[in-house]
Structures are given as C-alpha cells and as structure tokens.
Design a protein around this motif. Sequence first.
Motif, PDB file in Angstrom:
ATOM      1  N   ALA A 128      41.988  37.428  44.640  1.00 39.65           N
ATOM      2  CA  ALA A 128      42.904  37.549  45.783  1.00 39.65           C
ATOM      3  C   ALA A 128      42.196  38.145  47.003  1.00 39.65           C
ATOM      4  N   VAL A 129      41.471  39.235  46.797  1.00 48.02           N
ATOM      5  CA  VAL A 129      40.781  39.906  47.914  1.00 48.02           C
ATOM      6  C   VAL A 129      39.661  39.021  48.457  1.00 48.02           C
ATOM      7  N   THR A 130      38.854  38.447  47.575  1.00 46.32           N
ATOM      8  CA  THR A 130      37.707  37.638  47.997  1.00 46.32           C
ATOM      9  C   THR A 130      38.136  36.423  48.802  1.00 46.32           C
ATOM     10  N   MET A 131      39.098  35.675  48.309  1.00 44.58           N
ATOM     11  CA  MET A 131      39.510  34.457  48.990  1.00 44.58           C
ATOM     12  C   MET A 131      40.273  34.753  50.285  1.00 44.58           C
ATOM     13  N   SER A 132      41.019  35.848  50.312  1.00 39.38           N
ATOM     14  CA  SER A 132      41.716  36.231  51.545  1.00 39.38           C
ATOM     15  C   SER A 132      40.711  36.569  52.646  1.00 39.38           C
ATOM     16  N   LEU A 438      30.394  44.363  49.184  1.00 40.09           N
ATOM     17  CA  LEU A 438      30.553  45.819  49.140  1.00 40.09           C
ATOM     18  C   LEU A 438      31.993  46.232  49.419  1.00 40.09           C
ATOM     19  N   THR A 439      32.537  45.750  50.536  1.00 41.75           N
ATOM     20  CA  THR A 439      33.900  46.148  50.912  1.00 41.75           C
ATOM     21  C   THR A 439      34.938  45.574  49.949  1.00 41.75           C
ATOM     22  N   ASN A 440      34.712  44.342  49.484  1.00 41.35           N
ATOM     23  CA  ASN A 440      35.641  43.760  48.509  1.00 41.35           C
ATOM     24  C   ASN A 440      35.692  44.606  47.240  1.00 41.35           C
ATOM     25  N   ALA A 441      34.512  45.027  46.762  1.00 46.31           N
ATOM     26  CA  ALA A 441      34.455  45.829  45.529  1.00 46.31           C
ATOM     27  C   ALA A 441      35.165  47.171  45.712  1.00 46.31           C
ATOM     28  N   LYS A 446      39.902  50.331  44.531  1.00 49.06           N
ATOM     29  CA  LYS A 446      41.006  51.162  45.027  1.00 49.06           C
ATOM     30  C   LYS A 446      42.329  50.681  44.424  1.00 49.06           C
ATOM     31  N   HIS A 447      42.517  49.366  44.392  1.00 54.06           N
ATOM     32  CA  HIS A 447      43.739  48.809  43.807  1.00 54.06           C
ATOM     33  C   HIS A 447      43.784  49.018  42.298  1.00 54.06           C
ATOM     34  N   MET A 448      42.605  49.039  41.679  1.00 52.99           N
ATOM     35  CA  MET A 448      42.542  49.252  40.231  1.00 52.99           C
ATOM     36  C   MET A 448      42.815  50.706  39.866  1.00 52.99           C
ATOM     37  N   GLY A 449      42.750  51.598  40.863  1.00 50.07           N
ATOM     38  CA  GLY A 449      42.986  53.018  40.619  1.00 50.07           C
ATOM     39  C   GLY A 449      41.798  53.735  40.010  1.00 50.07           C
ATOM     40  N   SER A 450      40.610  53.124  40.072  1.00 48.58           N
ATOM     41  CA  SER A 450      39.433  53.743  39.459  1.00 48.58           C
ATOM     42  C   SER A 450      38.374  54.179  40.467  1.00 48.58           C
ATOM     43  N   LEU A 451      38.665  54.041  41.773  1.00 45.01           N
ATOM     44  CA  LEU A 451      37.709  54.460  42.793  1.00 45.01           C
ATOM     45  C   LEU A 451      37.613  55.984  42.845  1.00 45.01           C
TER      46      LEU A 451
END
Length: 465
Positions: A128-132, A438-441, A446-451
């Motif tokens: 979702a993030v990559t293609m957007s 870098l920014t996508n990761a 952040k969305h995964m809650g593991s950052l």
Amino acid sequence: MQSAFFQDFLSISDGRTVLFLVVLAALFYVIHILYHKKHMDFAVVVMIGTGLGLVLGLAIQLVAGFPDAPMEVRFVSEVTTWFAMVGSGYINLIKMIVVPLVMVSILQVIINMQQGKTMSKLVKTTIAVTMSMVAVAAVVGVAVGMIMGVGEGSTSVAGDATAKEITPVATTIKNLIPGNIVEAMVNSNIIGLVIFSAFLGLAIWWINHEDPADAKPLYDLINKSHKAMINMALLILDYMPWAVMALLANTIAQRGLSSILEVGKFIIALYIAAAVQFVVQLVLLAVHGLNPAIYMKKSFATMLMAFTSRSSVGCLPLTIETLTKKLGVNQGTASFVAGFGTTAGMQGCAGIFPALLIVYVCNVTGTPLDITMIVMTIFVVAIGSLGIAGIPGTATMAASVGLSGVGMGAQFAMVSPILAIDPIIDMPRTMLNVTGSLTNAIVVDKHMGSLDEKAYNDKATVHTT
C-alpha cells in the motif's frame, strides 16, 4: 607507447592517462589520511570524496578540451577504464553480498517473528505504501514536466534507440515468483529471493514449533550467519569514500557538454522533480510524527552512495544498515521493505522519469496533454513500476513501459538524446529510489508498531558507519 601492449592491454598509452591515474592515487591517499589518520566523520569523508570526484571528472574534460564525444579521446577512454575498475569494481563487491545478505536476513526475521497476522500486515502495508508513493511520484513528474514545458520547441529527431519488449503486468508479477532459485540469484530477483527465503523460514519455524531441539542447530546457524553477513557488509561499506570519488569522476568524464546541453531542460526538470518528490517523502515522515532533519542527517551517506553508484541493489546493504542501526527500524521490516523497493515501486527510475518522459514526447509530437492522458500516464507508470530491477540501465525499460502503455511506443526513438546522457539523470533517480525505500520502511514500521522512535531520535547514531 603506441603498441598494442600499451593501448589495448594496459590501456596506458598517453602521458595524460598516467597523470590522472597518479592524481587519483594521490586523492585516495588524502581520503586515507582524513578517514584513518585524522578520524574524520564517515559521512563528511564521503562528501569530500564526492566533491573531489566531481572536480576530477571536470578536470579530465577540461584537459580533453570538452569534446562532444569524450570516449573517442584515447586518454579519456583509458582513464575511465581504470576508474571503472575501482568504482564499478566496488559496486560489484557490494552486489556480491546482496543475495546472501537478503536471504539470511529474511530467514533470520521469519524464524524469530510471530507468525500469522504480523507477516500478513507487513506485506499489505508495504504494498500500500510503496504503490501510493510511486503514484505520487508520477503525479510530480507530470506536473513538473507540464510546468516547465519539457520538449516544447525541441528539435529532437528520431535516433537509433529501440524500445524493450513489453511484458504484460500479470506476466511480470508471475515472473517475480522464482521457478529456479539459482536463476533468481543470478538475475538479482530480490522479490523472488524474499519469497523463497520466507517459505524456507516458515518451514524452519514449523520444525521449531514441533520439536525445538531439532530446530536449534538451524536457528543457531541462521542467527550466526546473519551476524557474519552484517559484519561483512560493514567491512565492504567502509571503503565507500574511495569508491564514490572514482564513480562520479568516471561519470562526469564520459559525458560531453554538447550531449548534456542538448537536453538541458529535461535534465533540470528531472532534478527539480526529484527534489520535489524528496520533499514529499520528508512531509510523509513529518505527518507520521518523525523529525525529517534527523532522518536526513542519518541517511546522508546512503544518499551519496546511491547518487554516485546509480544502483539501488548495490545500495541495499547500506540501506538496511542505515534503517536498523540509525533509524530504529525493525530488522524484518527493513529487510522486507528495502528488498521489495529494489524491484517494485522505485520512485525515481520507475516514477518521475517515465512520467516526465511521456510529457516530453507529447510536447515533441504535439500530442494533447488532456486529463485523459494525464490520468492514463499516472496509472500506467504506477502499474509499470512493478518488476523494474534496481540496477544501472533500467531507464530504457521504464521508458518502454511508460510510452507503450499510453500508446506512444512508436515514438520511442525520439528519446535517444535523453538516453544518451542517462548516467547524468540516473544519479538523482537512483538516490530517490533509495530514499523512497528508506522512508517507506520507516512509515511501514511505524504502522506496524515496531519502530523504535527513541533510537530514531538518538543523535549519537548520526555519525556511525
């Protein structure tokens, strides 16, 4: 020194060749003093190496008299051959570890990851993030191209460039699933390697689920191999300040000023579009509550490496290292998202570039840039970004997909002047590819809650290698 031995074998038949090789050796020694004797910061030394490479490349052009065809000047051809031994040799050294690093990293992540929802969410969020973001890059490319009027009034004529064979999207996606794992390694099919490694990791995890004692040797081997691969990557990346100098000097020396001036507006437009998309990436971080300034400081060396190497795959080890060691991104997220980004959704090579190129050809041919063409361009570019490998030379494929997708494949030969100066425009494109990963990761994590935001904001890790 006109014998075949000096001209063809040694590639040293001109006094100017010897001169510039001595200069390169002297500049290498300067970098050695700054880095190992003066213990100057790694990112600063990389920046100095980049600056010296630019000056050296311009000096070669100056001595050659700024020829229209630099590679037809014997000493330029000889010097760049030796420079390529250092620069391209270094890129090959990095590529050498990409396959084992990706496979071991994914294995290490999978066997230590909670199965089920975690993996499913990672895949969905990454796509979702990559293609957007690549769709946004296409919008930026079209907007900048239209505002600057690239191609308007151009005297470009059809050249000898030929379009690559276009593969249907469904076939491209199917081909990402490796039918032969060895072939996937040879072709740097990173997504294919990720798929294979993920299934193998799940199989090993299954053994552990049934009998931990049987799985322990495999777990120990993978965890220790992962540590060894990370150490190997760090050893190789330590030589980056020398490599970027040779890489940039080689690129500048090989390009004639006339070839650059011929499509000067397009070059400027692409650099502006890359800058705009980079700002979009920073805004994305800010929207997610992360300080863009900290990100830029910690990613600076990685950006320079991408700019000079022109290889997203070649930068992959450094990209993952920056994400995990400096930016607080989970190892699993970093390996998966960065690996995915080297083959799909590259915002530079497969985003702004083909979009800008479509605008260029439309203006050259007088094709109306109406709302239908704009929407079709954005859609075609976003979908076509799947399967574009992150190695130098992918511009032709991205251009073929984009132009053919909007029904302008027959006009492909008109982009010959642009493809002729590809290394000049490939540098910002590749940097944007890598900053996109870098920014996508970071956003995905952040969305995964593991950052680990504490690690992200820790200024102590800004200057680490």
